[in-house]
Design a protein around this motif. Sequence first.
Motif, PDB file in Angstrom:
ATOM      1  N   GLU A 195       0.824  -1.215   0.000  1.00 37.22           N
ATOM      2  CA  GLU A 195       0.000   0.000   0.000  1.00 37.22           C
ATOM      3  C   GLU A 195       0.854   1.260   0.000  1.00 37.22           C
ATOM      4  O   GLU A 195       0.619   2.188  -0.779  1.00 37.22           O
ATOM      5  CB  GLU A 195      -0.918   0.013   1.225  1.00 37.22           C
ATOM      6  CG  GLU A 195      -2.045  -0.999   1.168  1.00 37.22           C
ATOM      7  CD  GLU A 195      -2.903  -0.969   2.424  1.00 37.22           C
ATOM      8  OE1 GLU A 195      -3.756  -1.869   2.563  1.00 37.22           O
ATOM      9  OE2 GLU A 195      -2.737  -0.062   3.260  1.00 37.22           O
ATOM     10  N   THR A 196       1.836   1.317   0.887  1.00 26.70           N
ATOM     11  CA  THR A 196       2.662   2.523   0.965  1.00 26.70           C
ATOM     12  C   THR A 196       3.474   2.712  -0.304  1.00 26.70           C
ATOM     13  O   THR A 196       3.679   3.850  -0.753  1.00 26.70           O
ATOM     14  CB  THR A 196       3.597   2.479   2.183  1.00 26.70           C
ATOM     15  OG1 THR A 196       4.391   1.296   2.147  1.00 26.70           O
ATOM     16  CG2 THR A 196       2.795   2.507   3.473  1.00 26.70           C
TER      17      THR A 196
ATOM     18  N   GLY B 107       0.782   8.236   9.719  1.00 27.36           N
ATOM     19  CA  GLY B 107      -0.402   7.528   9.223  1.00 27.36           C
ATOM     20  C   GLY B 107      -1.417   8.439   8.573  1.00 27.36           C
ATOM     21  O   GLY B 107      -1.964   8.135   7.507  1.00 27.36           O
TER      22      GLY B 107
ATOM     23  N   LEU C  84      -2.654   8.431   4.587  1.00 25.26           N
ATOM     24  CA  LEU C  84      -4.042   8.259   4.158  1.00 25.26           C
ATOM     25  C   LEU C  84      -4.537   9.441   3.333  1.00 25.26           C
ATOM     26  O   LEU C  84      -5.290   9.261   2.377  1.00 25.26           O
ATOM     27  CB  LEU C  84      -4.941   8.045   5.375  1.00 25.26           C
ATOM     28  CG  LEU C  84      -4.701   6.754   6.158  1.00 25.26           C
ATOM     29  CD1 LEU C  84      -5.643   6.669   7.354  1.00 25.26           C
ATOM     30  CD2 LEU C  84      -4.864   5.527   5.260  1.00 25.26           C
ATOM     31  N   ARG C  85      -4.100  10.652   3.683  1.00 23.48           N
ATOM     32  CA  ARG C  85      -4.507  11.824   2.893  1.00 23.48           C
ATOM     33  C   ARG C  85      -3.932  11.750   1.483  1.00 23.48           C
ATOM     34  O   ARG C  85      -4.621  12.080   0.504  1.00 23.48           O
ATOM     35  CB  ARG C  85      -4.077  13.109   3.599  1.00 23.48           C
ATOM     36  CG  ARG C  85      -4.930  13.432   4.829  1.00 23.48           C
ATOM     37  CD  ARG C  85      -4.613  14.800   5.406  1.00 23.48           C
ATOM     38  NE  ARG C  85      -3.329  14.849   6.090  1.00 23.48           N
ATOM     39  CZ  ARG C  85      -3.139  14.528   7.377  1.00 23.48           C
ATOM     40  NH1 ARG C  85      -4.159  14.101   8.110  1.00 23.48           N
ATOM     41  NH2 ARG C  85      -1.956  14.627   7.934  1.00 23.48           N
TER      42      ARG C  85
ATOM     43  N   ALA D 289      -3.136   8.954  -0.071  1.00 22.12           N
ATOM     44  CA  ALA D 289      -3.852   7.861  -0.738  1.00 22.12           C
ATOM     45  C   ALA D 289      -5.197   8.343  -1.267  1.00 22.12           C
ATOM     46  O   ALA D 289      -5.586   8.028  -2.407  1.00 22.12           O
ATOM     47  CB  ALA D 289      -4.040   6.699   0.235  1.00 22.12           C
ATOM     48  N   GLU D 290      -5.908   9.137  -0.460  1.00 26.47           N
ATOM     49  CA  GLU D 290      -7.222   9.639  -0.892  1.00 26.47           C
ATOM     50  C   GLU D 290      -7.086  10.597  -2.074  1.00 26.47           C
ATOM     51  O   GLU D 290      -7.867  10.531  -3.022  1.00 26.47           O
ATOM     52  CB  GLU D 290      -7.905  10.340   0.281  1.00 26.47           C
ATOM     53  CG  GLU D 290      -9.318  10.819  -0.050  1.00 26.47           C
ATOM     54  CD  GLU D 290     -10.019  11.428   1.146  1.00 26.47           C
ATOM     55  OE1 GLU D 290     -11.219  11.753   1.013  1.00 26.47           O
ATOM     56  OE2 GLU D 290      -9.388  11.585   2.209  1.00 26.47           O
TER      57      GLU D 290
ATOM     58  N   ALA E 261      -6.007   1.922   0.519  1.00 26.89           N
ATOM     59  CA  ALA E 261      -5.047   1.634   1.593  1.00 26.89           C
ATOM     60  C   ALA E 261      -5.794   1.096   2.804  1.00 26.89           C
ATOM     61  O   ALA E 261      -5.755   1.674   3.888  1.00 26.89           O
ATOM     62  CB  ALA E 261      -4.262   2.898   1.948  1.00 26.89           C
TER      63      ALA E 261
ATOM     64  N   ALA F 224      -3.647   0.267   6.137  1.00 28.46           N
ATOM     65  CA  ALA F 224      -3.212   1.499   6.789  1.00 28.46           C
ATOM     66  C   ALA F 224      -4.393   2.195   7.458  1.00 28.46           C
ATOM     67  O   ALA F 224      -4.294   2.679   8.591  1.00 28.46           O
ATOM     68  CB  ALA F 224      -2.548   2.424   5.774  1.00 28.46           C
ATOM     69  N   GLU F 225      -5.519   2.236   6.772  1.00 26.55           N
ATOM     70  CA  GLU F 225      -6.703   2.895   7.319  1.00 26.55           C
ATOM     71  C   GLU F 225      -7.158   2.217   8.610  1.00 26.55           C
ATOM     72  O   GLU F 225      -7.482   2.884   9.594  1.00 26.55           O
ATOM     73  CB  GLU F 225      -7.823   2.872   6.282  1.00 26.55           C
ATOM     74  CG  GLU F 225      -9.046   3.673   6.673  1.00 26.55           C
ATOM     75  CD  GLU F 225     -10.073   3.724   5.562  1.00 26.55           C
ATOM     76  OE1 GLU F 225     -11.193   4.190   5.840  1.00 26.55           O
ATOM     77  OE2 GLU F 225      -9.767   3.312   4.426  1.00 26.55           O
TER      78      GLU F 225
ATOM     79  N   VAL G  90      -4.544   2.904  11.521  1.00 26.43           N
ATOM     80  CA  VAL G  90      -4.650   4.282  12.028  1.00 26.43           C
ATOM     81  C   VAL G  90      -5.915   4.434  12.854  1.00 26.43           C
ATOM     82  O   VAL G  90      -5.908   5.044  13.941  1.00 26.43           O
ATOM     83  CB  VAL G  90      -4.617   5.283  10.872  1.00 26.43           C
ATOM     84  CG1 VAL G  90      -4.979   6.692  11.367  1.00 26.43           C
ATOM     85  CG2 VAL G  90      -3.248   5.299  10.202  1.00 26.43           C
ATOM     86  N   ARG G  91      -7.017   3.871  12.369  1.00 22.91           N
ATOM     87  CA  ARG G  91      -8.272   3.961  13.107  1.00 22.91           C
ATOM     88  C   ARG G  91      -8.156   3.266  14.470  1.00 22.91           C
ATOM     89  O   ARG G  91      -8.596   3.803  15.507  1.00 22.91           O
ATOM     90  CB  ARG G  91      -9.408   3.317  12.305  1.00 22.91           C
ATOM     91  CG  ARG G  91     -10.771   3.419  13.002  1.00 22.91           C
ATOM     92  CD  ARG G  91     -11.875   2.816  12.166  1.00 22.91           C
ATOM     93  NE  ARG G  91     -11.720   1.376  11.989  1.00 22.91           N
ATOM     94  CZ  ARG G  91     -11.381   0.794  10.846  1.00 22.91           C
ATOM     95  NH1 ARG G  91     -11.145   1.532   9.760  1.00 22.91           N
ATOM     96  NH2 ARG G  91     -11.261  -0.515  10.764  1.00 22.91           N
TER      97      ARG G  91
END
Length: 299
Positions: A222-223, A270, A274-275, A277-278, A284, A287-288, A291-292
Motif C-alpha cells: 500500500e505505501t 499515518g 491516508l490523505r 492515498a485519498e 489503503a 493502513a486505514e 490508524v483507526r
Amino acid sequence: MANQRTVAVLGPGGTGGLLAALLSRSGHRVLCLAREDTADVLRRTGITVRSAQFGEFTAPVEADTELREEVDACLITVKHTALDAALTRIPPATVGDALVVPLLNGVEHPAALRARYRADRVAPAVIRVESTRVAPGVIEHGSPFTEIDLSGDGVPRDRLDALAALLDAAGPTARTTGDETATLWAKMAFLAPFALLTTRYGLPFGEVRTRHRDELEALVAETAAVSRACGAPADPARALTRYDAFPPGAKSSMQRDAEAGRPLELDAIGGALLRAAERHGVPAPVAERLVRELRDAGH
C-alpha cells in the motif's frame, strides 16, 4: 560552508543533540534552542554522546530559548507533535537567509515551513538513525549508522552541497539528493509500516514481521503504491528485504513514544499517508484500519 560555521539546532533531543555534539566536535559553533531548563543544562555541561559509531565524548554548545542572531543553517529536529510551538523559537526575521533544514518524519511539513520562512531556503532532509536523549544533554546513539539525505526544490544547489559536506565531515554520511518528493517518500514508505505495526501491536519488530507477516506485506504494498502515485519510486520487495535485516529487538520511535505516554506522530505519518492515498485514489485498507485502531485506543 568551509571553515567554522554557526548552526542552530531547534530541539536538542536524540537526533538534534547527536548532530549538535558532532558539529561542535568538528569545530563549528552550535547554538541549541530549547526550553530554559534544558538550555541551562546545556550551557553548563554541553552534550555527552555515547555511541558505538562515534565513541563517547562531550562537546560544548551554546544554548538559548530563542534564535536572536543570524546563523548559516537551522536544523529543526523536534517531533512533529511539537513543531508549531517550537517554531516560535526561530522568528522568520531572525532566520533570514539561513537554510531551514527540517529532519522530521512525514511529508507535509515542508509546505508549512515555506509559508513561514523563505521558500528557497527550506531544505527538507531525512535522517536514518536510532538515537535517544536519556537526560538533558545526554545522548545514547544505538544504530551503527547515521545517514542524512538533504534536498530542497528551489534551494540553490551550492548551498545544499555545502551543508551536506559540512554534515558529512562531522561524522554522519550526508549527501544531496535531486528530488525532494522522492527523498521524503523514500523514508515515509519505509517508516509507516514499521511505525504503525510496532505501535499497534506493542511488539518489537522481529515479532511483528513473523506474527503479522501478511499485514506487513500488505502495508508495504500500500505505501509503495501511494509513494508511486505521489511521483516517487518504491520497491516493495527491497523494502521487505531491509525489514528482514532489522535487529529483532528493534522498536519504532512511535512505539517508544506510546510506551512512554508521549504524544504520537500518528497524524504526521499515518494521517499523511491516508490523505495522500485519498488524493490519488489509491486504496489503503490496512493502513486505514491501523490508524483507526490506534486513534480508537486514544492515540
